[in-house]
Design an enzyme around this catalytic site. Sequence first.
Site, mmCIF file in Angstrom:
data_model
loop_
_atom_site.group_PDB
_atom_site.id
_atom_site.type_symbol
_atom_site.label_atom_id
_atom_site.label_comp_id
_atom_site.label_asym_id
_atom_site.label_seq_id
_atom_site.Cartn_x
_atom_site.Cartn_y
_atom_site.Cartn_z
ATOM 1 N N GLU A 334 0.855 -1.185 0.000
ATOM 2 C CA GLU A 334 0.000 0.000 0.000
ATOM 3 C C GLU A 334 0.889 1.232 0.000
ATOM 4 O O GLU A 334 1.897 1.286 0.708
ATOM 5 C CB GLU A 334 -0.911 0.020 1.220
ATOM 6 C CG GLU A 334 -1.754 1.290 1.350
ATOM 7 C CD GLU A 334 -2.644 1.319 2.587
ATOM 8 O OE1 GLU A 334 -2.899 2.419 3.114
ATOM 9 O OE2 GLU A 334 -3.083 0.230 3.028
ATOM 10 N N GLU A 339 -2.335 11.701 3.142
ATOM 11 C CA GLU A 339 -3.466 11.568 4.058
ATOM 12 C C GLU A 339 -3.565 12.853 4.872
ATOM 13 O O GLU A 339 -2.568 13.549 5.098
ATOM 14 C CB GLU A 339 -3.261 10.380 5.010
ATOM 15 C CG GLU A 339 -3.184 9.035 4.321
ATOM 16 C CD GLU A 339 -2.813 7.920 5.288
ATOM 17 O OE1 GLU A 339 -3.635 7.001 5.478
ATOM 18 O OE2 GLU A 339 -1.696 7.970 5.838
#
Length: 535
Positions: A334, A339
Amino acid sequence: MLGFLFLSINIFSQQNIQDDFEGNGTITTWSGDDCDINTNYSNPFKTGINTSDKVLQYDDIGGSYANIRFDTSSNLDLSVKNTFSIKIYVSSSDVTGSQENKVSLKLQNNKIAEPWTTQTEIIKPIVLNSWQTIEFDFKNDGYINLNATSGAPVSRVDFNRVLIQINGENNKDLVTAYIDDIAYYESTYVNQDPVFDQLVWSDEFDGQSEVSVDLDNTKWFKQTYPILGGQSWANGEVQHYTDRIDNSYISNGTLKIVAKKETYTNSNNVTKNYTSARLNSKYAFTYGKVEIKAKMPFGVGTFPALWMLGQNITETGGYWAATHGTTAWPDCGEVDIIEHWGDNQDFVQSALHNRSSFGGTVNKGGQKITNASTEFHIYTLEWSEDKMIFSVDGNVHYTYNPSIKNIENWPYSAPQYLLFNVAILPNITAGFIESAMEVDYVRVYQESTASVSKNDNLLEVTLFPNPVNNELNIQFSSDLNAIKGTIYTITGQKIQEFYQKSKSKKIDVSNLTKGIYFLRLASEKGTSLHKIIKN
């Protein structure tokens, strides 16, 4: 990018270790542990890059620690010669069990009672049903020291045993492999970062109308099925993801992913108080630059992300799972490009999740920016074979580049796809009504042939035969020290690389389909472009 690996074999320097199993080898101490070995076996697969008559047969008949090995006449000096190469063929019909298809080359000290205790090892993936050349570079490849206190291989001179092992140890699975053309030589490593200059995929979200329009469904899939038993998402998220235009749409030239406070019951008859959207790109790629111009949502409890997952993830409900799903998270890899948390306004972070570090990962870095939720910023990932670089508006805040790369910390040599979403966390404020993440554009760039400039220093390169069937011969002039070759499709997609320091080399192109390709050759003196035709 791992860089350019240029190879040379000089039989007059240091140790001459080679074996073609046709009577020309220098290795006289072949033996096997927990397996059968035949160093004079008739090649059962005379195809592709290996049409020789004789090969070594390695037959793991179920031994827990099966391997083949040989001892060297004197200790290896890896500061002089650091690379081993082999040709290998494994048929899918000759493998049992569910072990990962791989080959390991280990170096040990046969002078100590337990030679394996100080070994170093390089593991490489293999492809079934095809001859391939595998190189183990103990200077530049990721290696594993069984004893963590051991130094780097190139700093050691205690190795005098070489082991080859197929599909790992500590299992009872069967495998038969054929090995040929073992060589030991020097590699020269030249670091050259790629130039990602060709736009290969994008969405500009150009709908200018104030009226909301749906996304381009040839580019995006709206993922709605919860990943945890069909009931919930990860991280304690409390929203439903929907495929409604209410939660994801295009207007005024930007994509909006809208998190809302509303009572919503999904197809599993599960009711929640918040909705949002989670988008999967219908495009997957390996290596390149991702550039996303975006604006974050507002509100404590909002958790937007622009990120990627391995195309091979087995996540139920994801776009690629049904056609490519083979590997569970986190082994699929990932990559969190960016974010943002509403309770830490204006701090943005990038992170990597893989088997070596997931959940509370240590592979992360971030920075404080201004006006993350009121102004657009450009979030960028540059992903090469060697590293990942994360930046905002050109300011780098994290580089991920494990010095020793292996299957645990670097599953990033396979295709990944993009995900955009806004999650709602349990600490969402009571007064939250709705907020949107806006994306002005997303662009993916890769290396192209368009940046190649012709250089007369490479005009003395000879390619033959052309048109070519399975092997392309390349010879270049003596004034060049080394070249790197890259083969592209006519649309500029990179599909194959090779590295050459000898003045001539045979390149396996049997995997190419019929058609026209471009070959870019690069040296310390310049680059040139050549057209090749595959029969």
